[in-house]
Design an enzyme around this catalytic site. Structure first.
Site, short mmCIF file in Angstrom:
data_model
loop_
_atom_site.label_atom_id
_atom_site.label_comp_id
_atom_site.label_asym_id
_atom_site.label_seq_id
_atom_site.Cartn_x
_atom_site.Cartn_y
_atom_site.Cartn_z
N LYS A 17 0.84 -1.21 0.00
CA LYS A 17 0.00 0.00 0.00
C LYS A 17 0.87 1.26 0.00
CE LYS A 17 -1.98 -1.18 3.93
NZ LYS A 17 -1.34 -2.48 4.26
N ARG B 80 -10.14 0.50 8.21
CA ARG B 80 -9.68 -0.82 8.61
C ARG B 80 -10.72 -1.59 9.38
NH1 ARG B 80 -3.85 0.20 8.68
NH2 ARG B 80 -2.76 -1.66 9.33
N ARG C 171 12.08 -4.75 5.26
CA ARG C 171 11.76 -3.37 4.85
C ARG C 171 12.48 -2.32 5.71
NH1 ARG C 171 5.57 -1.83 5.55
NH2 ARG C 171 5.97 -2.57 7.65
N ARG D 134 10.83 -0.21 11.35
CA ARG D 134 9.69 -0.03 12.26
C ARG D 134 9.74 -1.03 13.42
NH1 ARG D 134 4.55 0.35 8.29
NH2 ARG D 134 3.66 -0.93 9.96
N ARG E 182 -0.81 -8.59 13.21
CA ARG E 182 -1.36 -7.59 12.27
C ARG E 182 -2.16 -8.29 11.17
NH1 ARG E 182 4.18 -4.80 11.15
NH2 ARG E 182 3.15 -3.92 9.32
P1 AP5 Z 1 4.81 -1.62 1.88
O1 AP5 Z 1 4.44 -0.82 0.70
O2 AP5 Z 1 5.59 -0.95 2.96
O3 AP5 Z 1 3.53 -2.37 2.46
P2 AP5 Z 1 2.24 -1.80 3.20
O4 AP5 Z 1 1.06 -2.44 2.57
O5 AP5 Z 1 2.29 -0.31 3.29
O6 AP5 Z 1 2.46 -2.50 4.61
P3 AP5 Z 1 2.38 -1.92 6.08
O7 AP5 Z 1 3.18 -2.87 6.93
O8 AP5 Z 1 2.75 -0.48 6.14
O9 AP5 Z 1 0.88 -2.11 6.39
P4 AP5 Z 1 0.18 -2.10 7.73
O10 AP5 Z 1 -1.20 -2.04 7.29
O11 AP5 Z 1 0.54 -3.24 8.62
O12 AP5 Z 1 0.83 -0.86 8.50
P5 AP5 Z 1 0.27 0.59 8.84
O13 AP5 Z 1 1.41 1.52 8.88
O14 AP5 Z 1 -0.88 0.90 7.99
O15 AP5 Z 1 5.64 -2.89 1.36
C1 AP5 Z 1 6.30 -3.77 2.26
C2 AP5 Z 1 7.69 -4.13 1.73
O16 AP5 Z 1 7.55 -4.94 0.58
C3 AP5 Z 1 8.51 -2.92 1.30
O17 AP5 Z 1 9.84 -3.11 1.73
C4 AP5 Z 1 8.44 -2.91 -0.22
O18 AP5 Z 1 9.65 -2.45 -0.78
C5 AP5 Z 1 8.19 -4.37 -0.55
N1 AP5 Z 1 7.28 -4.51 -1.69
C6 AP5 Z 1 6.14 -3.79 -1.93
N2 AP5 Z 1 5.55 -4.22 -3.07
C7 AP5 Z 1 6.31 -5.23 -3.55
C8 AP5 Z 1 6.23 -6.08 -4.70
N3 AP5 Z 1 5.22 -5.95 -5.60
N4 AP5 Z 1 7.20 -7.00 -4.85
C9 AP5 Z 1 8.23 -7.14 -3.95
N5 AP5 Z 1 8.36 -6.36 -2.86
C10 AP5 Z 1 7.42 -5.42 -2.65
O19 AP5 Z 1 -0.27 0.36 10.32
C11 AP5 Z 1 0.62 0.13 11.41
C12 AP5 Z 1 -0.17 0.06 12.72
O20 AP5 Z 1 -0.80 1.31 12.98
C13 AP5 Z 1 -1.31 -0.95 12.74
O21 AP5 Z 1 -0.85 -2.25 13.10
C14 AP5 Z 1 -2.23 -0.33 13.81
O22 AP5 Z 1 -1.75 -0.57 15.11
C15 AP5 Z 1 -2.10 1.16 13.53
N6 AP5 Z 1 -3.10 1.65 12.54
C16 AP5 Z 1 -2.83 2.19 11.32
N7 AP5 Z 1 -3.95 2.53 10.68
C17 AP5 Z 1 -4.98 2.20 11.51
C18 AP5 Z 1 -6.39 2.27 11.40
N8 AP5 Z 1 -6.98 2.77 10.30
N9 AP5 Z 1 -7.14 1.82 12.45
C19 AP5 Z 1 -6.56 1.33 13.55
N10 AP5 Z 1 -5.23 1.21 13.72
C20 AP5 Z 1 -4.43 1.65 12.71
MG MG Z 2 2.47 1.07 4.87
#
Ligand code: AP5
Ligand code: MG
Length: 215
Positions: free
Chosen positions: A13, A88, A127, A161, A172
């Protein structure tokens, strides 16, 4: 245009949102990034969110919806929004509708990044990001062109992170399956969901998303 990027942790994402920002001048609204900034700054929201995030659980719906509303208010009305990691839960999906309607915005597309969860642990644990500009990298899949130097800003410091360890990633993912995947039918019923193969090469994923936005 306003879009949601939906998918489990590590689906890509954030990676794809950064590319869309560069190509279309849209704005990435990542609740994860906002919460991490709040934790770093030690704000009241950050103090509440820190332990919840480190455990891989979800922060309260009220907190994240308020963050999204504030960010939208700070944007120009003509700038499109990419919702990354929000909504979410079902209550967040309801809130997003209200937030958009009250600001004369509507939701154009929901892009579901379809991925194989087993491969995501490797993606997440490899990552890291530039500590200066936030550009994302990966130990195996996307290294800086010059080792130790950010391609985008020339910075030399990188960070990982605290929730990117295998145990937290499993929690997660379980949260995603239990609370986030069930909101897809809401958008399916509106006919605005496109499933994109998130296991393809990053450039192919980007091309598939661009094709949806330009259709
Ligand atoms: P990346 O693009 O970083 O993946 P992502 O989908 O952004 O993954 P996240 O881990 O950020 O998602 P998340 O939903 O767990 O975390 P968030 O910050 O939202 O890609 C990952 C890696 O893969 C990278 O190194 C990239 O280079 C590689 N990659 C990407 N695409 C690729 C491909 N096609 N091929 C090969 N490699 C690839 O949330 C964190 C925490 O915050 C949550 O756990 C929760 O506690 C809180 N939180 C956030 N939002 C909310 C909400 N709305 N409600 C409640 N709690 C929330
Ligand atoms: Mg992300």
């Amino acid at each position: 245009m306003n879009i949601i990027l939906l998918g489990p942790p590590g689906a890509g994402k954030g990676t794809q949102a950064q590319r869309l920002v560069e190509k279309y001048g849209m704005r990435q609204l990542s609740t994860g990034d906002m919460l991490r900034a709040a934790v770093k700054a030690g704000t009241p929201v950050g103090l509440k969110a820190k332990a919840v995030m480190e455990a891989g659980e979800l922060v309260s719906d009220e907190i994240v919806s308020a963050l999204i509303g504030d960010e939208l208010d700070a944007m120009g009305p003509a700038v499109g929004a990419i919702f990354d990691g929000y909504p979410r839960t079902a209550p967040q999906a309801v809130s997003l509708d209200e937030i958009l309607t009250s600001r004369n915005r509507s939701l154009d597309h929901v892009i579901e990044l379809d991925v194989n969860e087993d491969a995501l642990v490797e993606r997440i644990t490899g990552r890291y990001t530039c500590a200066t500009c936030g550009k994302g990298y990966h130990d195996t899949f996307e290294q800086p062109k010059v080792a130790g130097t950010c391609d985008k800003c020339g910075g030399h410091e990188f960070k990982r992170r605290p929730d990117d360890n295998e145990q937290t990633v499993r929690t997660r993912m379980a949260e995603y399956r239990a609370k986030t995947a069930p909101i897809l039918p809401i958008y399916d019923a509106r006919g605005i969901v496109t499933r994109v193969d998130g296991m393809a090469d990053m450039d192919d994923v980007t091309a598939a998303i661009e094709a949806v936005l330009e259709s």
